[in-house]
Design an enzyme around this catalytic site. Structure first.
Site, PDB file in Angstrom:
ATOM      1  N   SER A 175       1.005  -1.287   0.163  1.00 18.87           N
ATOM      2  CA  SER A 175      -0.085   0.001  -0.152  1.00 18.87           C
ATOM      3  C   SER A 175       0.853   1.431   0.011  1.00 18.87           C
ATOM      4  O   SER A 175       1.966   1.484   0.575  1.00 18.87           O
ATOM      5  CB  SER A 175      -0.884   0.022   1.263  1.00 18.87           C
ATOM      6  OG  SER A 175      -1.448   1.227   1.510  1.00 18.87           O
TER       7      SER A 175
ATOM      8  N   TYR B 211      -1.639  -1.396  10.822  1.00 19.35           N
ATOM      9  CA  TYR B 211      -1.904  -1.841   9.453  1.00 19.35           C
ATOM     10  C   TYR B 211      -0.793  -1.408   8.441  1.00 19.35           C
ATOM     11  O   TYR B 211      -0.103  -2.182   7.719  1.00 19.35           O
ATOM     12  CB  TYR B 211      -3.353  -1.164   9.161  1.00 19.35           C
ATOM     13  CG  TYR B 211      -3.312  -1.296   7.591  1.00 19.35           C
ATOM     14  CD1 TYR B 211      -3.120  -0.306   6.573  1.00 19.35           C
ATOM     15  CD2 TYR B 211      -3.625  -2.443   7.130  1.00 19.35           C
ATOM     16  CE1 TYR B 211      -3.191  -0.309   5.440  1.00 19.35           C
ATOM     17  CE2 TYR B 211      -3.863  -2.574   5.240  1.00 19.35           C
ATOM     18  CZ  TYR B 211      -3.376  -1.654   4.518  1.00 19.35           C
ATOM     19  OH  TYR B 211      -3.380  -1.588   3.456  1.00 19.35           O
TER      20      TYR B 211
ATOM     21  N   LYS C  74       2.430  -3.708   6.319  1.00 18.93           N
ATOM     22  CA  LYS C  74       2.655  -3.489   4.987  1.00 18.93           C
ATOM     23  C   LYS C  74       4.338  -3.320   4.919  1.00 18.93           C
ATOM     24  O   LYS C  74       4.969  -4.089   3.847  1.00 18.93           O
ATOM     25  CB  LYS C  74       1.858  -2.518   4.422  1.00 18.93           C
ATOM     26  CG  LYS C  74       0.399  -2.715   4.289  1.00 18.93           C
ATOM     27  CD  LYS C  74       0.192  -4.045   3.650  1.00 18.93           C
ATOM     28  CE  LYS C  74      -1.399  -4.684   3.235  1.00 18.93           C
ATOM     29  NZ  LYS C  74      -1.384  -5.773   2.828  1.00 18.93           N
TER      30      LYS C  74
HETATM   31  C1  WQD Z   1      -9.881   9.148   1.327  1.00 15.80           C
HETATM   32  C2  WQD Z   1     -10.102  10.479   1.479  1.00 15.80           C
HETATM   33  C3  WQD Z   1     -10.522  11.150   3.854  1.00 15.80           C
HETATM   34  C4  WQD Z   1     -14.294   8.909   3.956  1.00 15.80           C
HETATM   35  C5  WQD Z   1      -7.406   4.348   3.174  1.00 15.80           C
HETATM   36  C6  WQD Z   1      -6.119   3.413   3.860  1.00 15.80           C
HETATM   37  C7  WQD Z   1      -5.380   2.990   2.625  1.00 15.80           C
HETATM   38  C8  WQD Z   1      -5.900   2.142   1.858  1.00 15.80           C
HETATM   39  C9  WQD Z   1      -7.184   2.788   1.243  1.00 15.80           C
HETATM   40  C10 WQD Z   1      -5.912  -0.364   2.369  1.00 15.80           C
HETATM   41  C11 WQD Z   1      -9.452  11.150   2.810  1.00 15.80           C
HETATM   42  C12 WQD Z   1     -11.759  11.422   3.019  1.00 15.80           C
HETATM   43  C13 WQD Z   1     -13.251   9.463   3.698  1.00 15.80           C
HETATM   44  C14 WQD Z   1     -15.321   9.813   4.565  1.00 15.80           C
HETATM   45  C15 WQD Z   1     -14.106  11.786   3.783  1.00 15.80           C
HETATM   46  N1  WQD Z   1      -6.588   1.055   2.437  1.00 15.80           N
HETATM   47  N2  WQD Z   1     -12.974  10.953   3.445  1.00 15.80           N
HETATM   48  N3  WQD Z   1     -15.107  11.263   4.230  1.00 15.80           N
HETATM   49  O1  WQD Z   1      -7.397   7.106   4.003  1.00 15.80           O
HETATM   50  O2  WQD Z   1      -6.760   7.713   1.647  1.00 15.80           O
HETATM   51  O3  WQD Z   1      -6.865   5.191   2.411  1.00 15.80           O
HETATM   52  O4  WQD Z   1      -7.870   3.460   2.252  1.00 15.80           O
HETATM   53  O5  WQD Z   1      -5.233  -0.382   1.930  1.00 15.80           O
HETATM   54  O6  WQD Z   1      -4.227   1.962   3.499  1.00 15.80           O
HETATM   55  O7  WQD Z   1      -5.481   4.220   4.612  1.00 15.80           O
HETATM   56  O8  WQD Z   1      -8.970   6.383   1.999  1.00 15.80           O
HETATM   57  O9  WQD Z   1     -11.332   6.472   1.408  1.00 15.80           O
HETATM   58  O10 WQD Z   1     -10.775   6.532   3.796  1.00 15.80           O
HETATM   59  O11 WQD Z   1     -10.065   8.603   2.348  1.00 15.80           O
HETATM   60  O12 WQD Z   1     -13.931  12.958   3.694  1.00 15.80           O
HETATM   61  O13 WQD Z   1     -16.663   9.464   5.046  1.00 15.80           O
HETATM   62  O14 WQD Z   1     -11.604  10.779   1.766  1.00 15.80           O
HETATM   63  O15 WQD Z   1     -10.162  12.117   4.741  1.00 15.80           O
HETATM   64  O16 WQD Z   1      -9.121  12.403   2.568  1.00 15.80           O
HETATM   65  P1  WQD Z   1      -7.544   6.790   2.450  1.00 15.80           P
HETATM   66  P2  WQD Z   1     -10.294   6.927   2.307  1.00 15.80           P
END
Ligand code: WQD
Length: 338
Positions: free
Chosen positions: A125, A150, A154
């Site tokens: 990741s 997590y 990785k």
């Molecule tokens: C993306 C953006 C949030 C939800 C995570 C893991 C990463 C990988 C992918 C496993 C951010 C914003 C989110 C919401 C929001 N997983 N957001 N409201 O955090 O980049 O990555 O998932 O491998 O390891 O860390 O993805 O989709 O959670 O967030 O505003 O209800 O959307 O703040 O900026 P992230 P995400």
């Protein structure tokens, strides 16, 4: 040629199983169904007309892992997806993550040690980079101290594979560092099935749009970006799945021992949360109910990939746009709920 896909009933695993079958591989799936359902097997079959061999057991059971590899001595490659992946949960339950994401990796590598030659693809990741100093992020960017157990699993996983490959001439391995996988197969026969309240942005958007969730909370618009919201590299899950097949083929086709390599798998384009929302409203032809709230702890400001290495060395490039990916996610959500 038989390929093992661990966690193959999961979001990325199932899409990869489809692409492997499309390339003529025989797919064997191991999944404990802790975060997936055997209905996904029907979805895979509906797309390709072929049902993978499926065995349901927990890879934390070392004896079962050994028994599996004795019974399937003709496995030519392994794509290892099976792992726990919720960042927040990993902070609450670190030992669950170290057992499931590290011990299992060791058990599988120990079995591969006994084989003539095996190709191994590891699901890693972009989280290993933390908040990178330079954007877009290349594979040479320094791995930062993990912000969660997590992310640490990785980083440790990659080191375990690197150390093992150094002393195991019969093992060739690649780690794919995913950016943000989104969307669903265009057939809508498989897609993302988050259990409970989605943590990730896109499933929360589609569940809000379909009426399952009241309102999307945007976690902060006071970041140092153009529109104040965080930037990520959202890649269509089918593009990501295809990258696994290409990486596997590179290893299977290698005449000699390869060095352990990592590849960033993203589109190379960053999109802000508000850009994702606007894109979704356009493809779904409906307004999304959202509000800006305070930042989520642990979020980095921006991450998007420099994809030159994957483009040039794997000959792979993401083809789908953000609109395409969101349209496929929306089609899947409508299918699942109706
Ligand atoms: C993306 C953006 C949030 C939800 C995570 C893991 C990463 C990988 C992918 C496993 C951010 C914003 C989110 C919401 C929001 N997983 N957001 N409201 O955090 O980049 O990555 O998932 O491998 O390891 O860390 O993805 O989709 O959670 O967030 O505003 O209800 O959307 O703040 O900026 P992230 P995400």
């Amino acid at each position: 040629m038989k390929i093992l896909v661990t966690g193959g009933l999961g979001f990325i695993g199932s899409h990869t199983a489809v692409e492997l079958q499309n390339e003529g591989y025989e797919v064997v799936i191991i999944d404990n169904c802790s975060n997936s359902s055997t209905d996904v097997l029907k979805g895979i079959t509906a797309i390709t007309g072929k049902t993978p061999i499926f065995e349901q057991f927990d890879l934390r059971d070392k004896l079962k892992v050994q028994d599996f590899f004795e019974r399937h001595s003709d496995i030519a490659g392994v794509i290892h997806f099976a792992a726990s992946k919720a960042v927040g949960e990993s902070v609450e339950k670190p030992l669950l993550y170290y057992e499931n994401n590290i011990s299992v990796l060791v058990y599988i590598l120990q079995e591969l040690q006994k084989k003539e030659k095996t190709s191994f693809i590891f699901s890693s990741s972009c989280t290993v980079y933390g908040q990178a100093d330079e954007l877009p992020i290349t594979e040479n960017a320094p791995v930062k101290p993990a912000e969660s157990p997590y992310g640490n699993t990785k980083q440790i996983g990659e080191e375990i594979i690197r150390d093992t490959c150094k002393v195991q001439p019969n093992l060739n391995a690649i780690a794919l560092r995913y950016f943000n996988p989104i969307g669903a197969h265009p057939s809508a026969a498989i897609g993302e099935l988050p259990i409970g309240v989605p943590q990730n942005l896109v499933p929360f958007i589609t569940q809000t749009a379909i009426g399952l969730r009241e309102q999307l909370s945007v976690f902060g618009d006071d970041y140092p970006t153009d529109d104040g919201t965080c930037i990520r590299d959202y890649i269509h899950v089918v593009d990501l799945a295809k990258a696994h097949v290409v990486a596997l083929q590179r290893l299977i086709g290698a005449k000699n021992k390869t060095n352990f390599e990592t590849f960033n798998v993203g589109t190379g384009t960053g999109s802000s949360v508000l850009e994702v929302i606007n894109s979704f409203e356009k493809v779904a032809e409906q307004k999304l109910n959202y509000k800006i709230v305070s930042r989520r702890a642990g979020d980095i400001i921006a991450a998007y990939a420099n994809t030159d290495k994957a483009n040039n060395e794997l000959g792979w490039k993401a083809k789908s746009s953000l609109d395409d990916a969101l349209a496929s996610a929306w089609k899947w959500e409508q299918k699942v709920r109706n």
